[in-house]
Design an enzyme around this catalytic site. Structure first.
Site, mmCIF file in Angstrom:
data_model
loop_
_atom_site.group_PDB
_atom_site.id
_atom_site.type_symbol
_atom_site.label_atom_id
_atom_site.label_comp_id
_atom_site.label_asym_id
_atom_site.label_seq_id
_atom_site.Cartn_x
_atom_site.Cartn_y
_atom_site.Cartn_z
ATOM 1 N N ASP A 200 -9.554 15.844 -12.300
ATOM 2 C CA ASP A 200 -9.745 16.181 -13.626
ATOM 3 C C ASP A 200 -8.396 16.570 -14.501
ATOM 4 O O ASP A 200 -8.131 16.228 -15.513
ATOM 5 C CB ASP A 200 -10.713 17.461 -13.882
ATOM 6 N N ASP B 51 -1.067 22.964 -3.988
ATOM 7 C CA ASP B 51 -0.485 23.750 -5.116
ATOM 8 C C ASP B 51 0.634 22.914 -5.618
ATOM 9 O O ASP B 51 0.838 23.169 -7.006
ATOM 10 C CB ASP B 51 -0.438 25.319 -4.550
ATOM 11 N N TYR C 2 -18.095 21.543 -0.104
ATOM 12 C CA TYR C 2 -19.398 21.305 -0.705
ATOM 13 C C TYR C 2 -20.547 21.192 0.013
ATOM 14 O O TYR C 2 -21.794 21.487 -0.360
ATOM 15 C CB TYR C 2 -19.364 20.274 -1.650
ATOM 16 N N LYS D 261 -3.636 21.184 2.479
ATOM 17 C CA LYS D 261 -3.241 22.714 2.484
ATOM 18 C C LYS D 261 -2.790 22.961 3.847
ATOM 19 O O LYS D 261 -3.603 23.837 4.464
ATOM 20 C CB LYS D 261 -4.003 23.640 1.965
ATOM 21 N N ASP E 68 -11.552 17.100 -6.630
ATOM 22 C CA ASP E 68 -12.239 17.368 -7.815
ATOM 23 C C ASP E 68 -11.427 17.911 -8.877
ATOM 24 O O ASP E 68 -11.431 17.742 -10.131
ATOM 25 C CB ASP E 68 -13.632 18.305 -7.586
#
Ligand code: NAD
Length: 355
Positions: A250, A222, A135, A190, A246
């Protein structure tokens, strides 16, 4: 101890009033001082994060935040929009650790889209790094592709970056949180593909040496996304970077099926924090007295546990919330056939009575 109370817009003032009533019922001598933020800040001082509000937030030991935003501000310049207040507070107060617990009280097990036997009693904590990663990493932007099969074509690009100190500080926060809970920490990355993740994983393993009582495991993002819906109760504390966090936070939040129930905290290096419900200002129900105040009340409990050093008072609030749910009281967002429908005030008063 001083608590800055920033109710904000929409349902913010209604739900914060109930959380303040709960704090006042604890019998502690907190000093609470209120200031406008978001659209209310813009109305009062021409800026979503007025100077005086920022000063109060800096001076306070902790911040209780409602929510900001209203459709009527959609036409303002971006820097004057209510939501800028949250970004400004994160930046000025260096809040880098975002805590998002996902708890599903057994009384609300039917609210989840997953089968009750998979989620009932869920109690996991996702810790997301908030200041780094793709970000904010430079360089980013648009350009002509310098290489590759479409060399010369217009491309967008971002840079995923983490330094060792950034990972070390979130790692310590996560290990300490895990030590206070089930003593299991799952670091999500990852590392099979990304160098940033390899550095993240190596750093987690280094920091783990300081916390021999906490069991550290690693999972690719994943797989973590799959495991969260397959067997969410296998997790205790999850720590991950800004972008993976993020998405996963959620996903975890929605396992509980009820946005009005989810608290959150954003902490700095000294555990000073901003505590707020995970939901927004819900302008569609503002002023109707039907908003669920429990996410804000549970955020106040997190504040007692993580910043104010009063875990026993946090336990009292959480037990009081469980009690009112067991009594069958429900605001409309979590109401089901057979339960007693109540408004914001009645729900807040019931928690105070249960305390
Ligand atoms: P929202 O979270 O405000 O509302 C989504 C839906 O959930 C609405 O139907 C709302 O009525 C319901 N809801 C939310 N909280 C509730 C509660 N406590 N009790 C019962 N129902 C509840 O999201 P949105 O509608 O996308 O955004 C509305 C405004 O909030 C926007 O201006 C947005 O920018 C802002 N926002 C602010 C924050 C924040 O302050 N941290 C976070 C997200 C969105």
């Amino acid at each position: 101890m001083k608590i800055a109370v920033l109710p904000g817009d929409g349902i913010g003032p209604e739900i914060v009033t109930e959380a303040v009533a709960v704090l006042n019922a604890l019998g502690e001598s907190f000093e609470l001082e209120q200031a406008p933020v978001g659209g209310a800040g813009y109305e009062a001082a021409g800026h979503p994060l007025p100077e005086a509000t920022l000063k109060l937030a800096k001076e306070a030991d902790a911040i209780l935040f409602g929510a900001v935003g209203d459709w009527k501000y959609d036409t303002l310049a971006r820097e004057l929009r209510p939501e800028q207040a949250i970004l400004g507070l994160r930046k000025h107060l260096q809040l880098f650790a975002n805590f998002r617990p996902a708890i599903l009280y057994k009384e609300l097990a039917d609210a989840s889209s997953l089968k009750p036997e998979i989620v009932a009693g869920l109690d996991i904590l996702i810790i997301r790094e908030l200041n780094g990663d793709i970000y904010f990493g430079q360089p980013k932007g648009f350009r002509q592709a310098p290489d590759g099969p479409f060399e010369g074509s217009r491309e967008g690009f971002d840079t995923m970056r983490y330094t060792v100190p950034e990972v070390v500080r979130i790692a310590h926060v996560a290990f300490q949180a895990a030590a206070k809970r089930g003593k299991r920490l799952c670091s999500v990355d990852k590392a099979n593909v990304l160098e940033t993740s390899q550095l993240w994983r190596d750093t987690m393993i280094e920091v783990a040496k300081d916390y021999p009582d906490v069991e550290l495991s690693h999972m690719y993002v994943d797989n973590a996304a799959m495991q969260l819906v397959k067997a969410p109760k296998n997790f205790d504390v999850v720590v991950t970077g800004n972008m993976f966090g993020d998405i996963l936070s959620d996903e975890a939040a929605m396992l509980t099926g009820s946005i009005g129930m989810l608290p959150s905290a954003s902490l700095d290096a000294k555990n000073k924090g901003l505590y707020e419900p995970s939901h927004g200002s819900a302008p569609d129900i503002a002023g109707k007295g039907v908003a669920n105040p429990l996410a804000t009340i549970l955020s106040a409990a997190m504040m007692l546990r993580y910043t104010l050093g009063k875990p026993e008072q946090a336990d009292r609030i959480e037990a009081a919330v469980k009690k009112v749910l067991a009594q069958g009281l429900r605001t409309p967002d979590i109401w089901q056939e057979g339960a007693t429908k109540v408004g914001t005030r009645e729900m807040g008063a019931a928690v105070v009575a249960a305390l």
